[in-house]
Design a protein around this motif. Structure first.
Motif, short mmCIF file in Angstrom:
data_model
loop_
_atom_site.label_atom_id
_atom_site.label_comp_id
_atom_site.label_asym_id
_atom_site.label_seq_id
_atom_site.Cartn_x
_atom_site.Cartn_y
_atom_site.Cartn_z
N VAL A 24 0.79 -1.28 0.08
CA VAL A 24 -0.06 -0.10 0.00
C VAL A 24 0.68 1.33 -0.06
O VAL A 24 1.63 1.59 0.93
N ARG A 25 0.53 2.18 -0.93
CA ARG A 25 1.31 3.42 -1.05
C ARG A 25 0.30 4.41 -0.29
O ARG A 25 0.84 5.20 0.64
N GLU A 26 -0.72 4.63 -0.70
CA GLU A 26 -1.53 5.65 -0.06
C GLU A 26 -3.28 5.29 -0.44
O GLU A 26 -3.38 4.67 -1.16
N ILE A 27 -4.05 5.97 0.49
CA ILE A 27 -5.32 5.60 0.21
C ILE A 27 -5.99 7.32 -0.04
O ILE A 27 -5.75 8.11 0.89
N LEU A 28 -6.67 7.21 -1.10
CA LEU A 28 -7.19 8.62 -1.63
C LEU A 28 -8.61 8.52 -1.51
O LEU A 28 -9.56 7.34 -1.80
N ASP A 29 -9.58 9.73 -1.41
CA ASP A 29 -10.84 9.90 -1.54
C ASP A 29 -11.11 9.79 -2.98
O ASP A 29 -10.23 9.81 -3.79
N ARG A 75 -13.34 4.44 -1.83
CA ARG A 75 -11.60 5.11 -1.77
C ARG A 75 -10.99 4.49 -2.72
O ARG A 75 -11.29 3.18 -3.40
N ILE A 76 -9.76 5.27 -3.33
CA ILE A 76 -8.88 4.65 -4.29
C ILE A 76 -7.75 4.21 -3.60
O ILE A 76 -7.24 5.10 -2.64
#
Length: 162
Positions: A24-29, A75-76
């Protein structure tokens, strides 16, 4: 002492899935996604994240689940996905993200054989978190036979010294 690993848990169609936190790099709206002409049905398009383009995969379509409209919880998740001997940055759309949780590696069970055709080759196993089951994604198998743009690899995204 039992060996545990951390997994990001996410929801899809009322089920709980897990992705190793190492990927996992990041979680975005959720945000607008630029469509790509003639893309496979599971590839929603591309998004820009701080100057880098990422292909976005609809997990529902990929797993043969019915489509639903995005909600406030959608989420993306930007992941490093193993593809052809390297890591490629890919975004996955999930209904929601729950938490990062520890799962006992020794307690992860193989995907059950049920004697019929069942789309389970994307799963590395089934873990437990309390009374709930967590289906652990095997990202390499999930994306093994599909072609997506190879725009972003992990090496290209490594932080650069100023």
């Amino acid at each position: 002492m039992a060996a545990t690993s951390q997994y990001l848990t996410l929801g899809l169609a009322g089920e709980t899935f897990g992705i190793s936190i190492r990927n996992v790099r990041e979680i975005l709206d959720m945000r607008p996604i630029s469509r790509l002409p003639h893309a496979p049905n599971f590839l929603l398009g591309m998004i820009d994240v701080r100057g880098s383009g990422y292909p976005i995969v609809d997990l529902r379509t990929k797993l043969g689940l019915p489509n639903v409209a995005a909600t406030e919880a959608t989420r993306i998740i930007i992941l490093d996905v193993p593809m052809k001997d390297r890591l490629v940055g890919v975004g996955f759309v999930a209904d929601c993200v729950f938490e990062v949780t520890d799962i006992d590696e020794q307690a992860i069970e193989p995907v059950p054989e049920v004697g019929g055709k069942w789309q389970s080759d994307y799963a590395a196993g089934i873990g437990r978190k309390g009374e709930k089951f967590v289906i652990i994604f095997d990202l390499a198998k999930l994306m093994a036979n599909d072609e997506i743009p190879e725009e972003r690899d992990a090496a290209a995204d490594a932080p650069r010294a100023a």
